[in-house]
Motif scaffolding. Structure first.
Motif, PDB file in Angstrom:
ATOM      1  N   GLY A   1       0.811  -1.214   0.000  1.00 15.27           N
ATOM      2  CA  GLY A   1       0.000   0.000   0.000  1.00 15.27           C
ATOM      3  C   GLY A   1       0.844   1.263   0.000  1.00 15.27           C
ATOM      4  O   GLY A   1       0.512   2.243  -0.680  1.00 15.27           O
ATOM      5  N   PHE A   2       1.951   1.225   0.732  1.00 14.90           N
ATOM      6  CA  PHE A   2       2.807   2.408   0.807  1.00 14.90           C
ATOM      7  C   PHE A   2       3.478   2.697  -0.532  1.00 14.90           C
ATOM      8  O   PHE A   2       3.735   3.860  -0.860  1.00 14.90           O
ATOM      9  CB  PHE A   2       3.860   2.239   1.901  1.00 14.90           C
ATOM     10  N   SER A   3       3.755   1.668  -1.306  1.00 12.88           N
ATOM     11  CA  SER A   3       4.393   1.883  -2.605  1.00 12.88           C
ATOM     12  C   SER A   3       3.516   2.746  -3.511  1.00 12.88           C
ATOM     13  O   SER A   3       4.020   3.526  -4.329  1.00 12.88           O
ATOM     14  CB  SER A   3       4.720   0.548  -3.283  1.00 12.88           C
ATOM     15  N   ASP A   4       2.202   2.620  -3.360  1.00 18.45           N
ATOM     16  CA  ASP A   4       1.294   3.475  -4.138  1.00 18.45           C
ATOM     17  C   ASP A   4       1.368   4.925  -3.654  1.00 18.45           C
ATOM     18  O   ASP A   4       1.247   5.855  -4.454  1.00 18.45           O
ATOM     19  CB  ASP A   4      -0.145   2.961  -4.019  1.00 18.45           C
ATOM     20  N   PHE A   5       1.558   5.110  -2.342  1.00 19.56           N
ATOM     21  CA  PHE A   5       1.613   6.454  -1.761  1.00 19.56           C
ATOM     22  C   PHE A   5       2.828   7.231  -2.260  1.00 19.56           C
ATOM     23  O   PHE A   5       2.746   8.446  -2.493  1.00 19.56           O
ATOM     24  CB  PHE A   5       1.641   6.348  -0.238  1.00 19.56           C
TER      25      PHE A   5
END
Length: 208
Positions: free
Chosen positions: A81-85
């Motif tokens: 999820g953080f990679s999308d952020f």
């Protein structure tokens, strides 16, 4: 390709089980803020389960307990999820070599990657705040008159205070040298030169 402005970045911070993923340490919390034109427009914060119990020292140091972590999702899920952020943004961290090690390691385990550039606010502060007693985040927050947010050694609070430190350094350059348009690659370059030449670098920047 258009140059990235220095005040539009993701500022991040990890809390971890130890100093290096090379020796089996894992992330237990990620906190980050998205700056756009010098304004925080988004935040990301998640605890994550490393898959083993953390030490009493880390519990005491961070305030994150084993009881808190046992109900949290695994690192791989959070980091996906953080990679999308962070996609499409450059990143800033205080003592960035530490955070970048964990970022790269945890993203790899999540089968994700990050291709942006990274700048260390600690290294930059040694060039901008040369009169500070030291360049720990807590010291610099006091030195630069930055409002404290939350608790030190919690990821989102540290990321937010680092973001305000980053912006304070940009403002200091603008005020002292009259440079209005400051780009991320310029601050990355400044963070790597000998601090004795920082004034000359910024003077040259001001003179075009």
């Amino acid at each position: 390709m258009q140059r990235a402005s220095a005040d539009s970045v993701v500022v991040l911070d990890f809390e971890t089980t130890g100093l290096s993923p090379q020796y089996g340490d894992r992330a237990i919390e990620i906190g980050a803020v998205l700056l756009e034109n010098g304004v925080i427009v988004d935040r990301f914060q998640r605890l994550m389960n490393p898959g083993f119990r953390i030490s009493p020292f880390i519990e005491s140091y961070t305030g994150i307990t084993n009881e808190m972590l046992k109900v949290e999702p695994p690192c791989e899920e959070v980091m996906a999820g953080f990679s999308d952020f962070i996609a499409g943004h450059n990143i800033v961290a205080h003592n960035a070599s530490f955070d970048r090690r964990f970022l790269d390691f945890e993203l790899k385990r999540a089968r994700r990657a990050y291709e942006g550039d990274c700048c260390c606010s600690l290294l930059l502060s040694r060039r901008i705040y040369q009169d500070a007693p030291n360049h720990k985040l807590q010291t610099l927050v006091n030195h630069a008159g930055i409002p404290k947010v939350g608790s030190f050694h919690r990821a989102l609070a540290d990321a937010e205070m680092t973001a305000h430190l980053w912006l304070s350094m940009i403002d200091r350059i603008r005020q002292h040298y009259g440079v209005q348009a400051i780009f991320f690659d310029q601050l990355t370059e400044l963070s790597k030169i000998d601090k004795l030449y920082a004034h000359r670098y910024l003077t040259d920047l001001a003179n075009g």
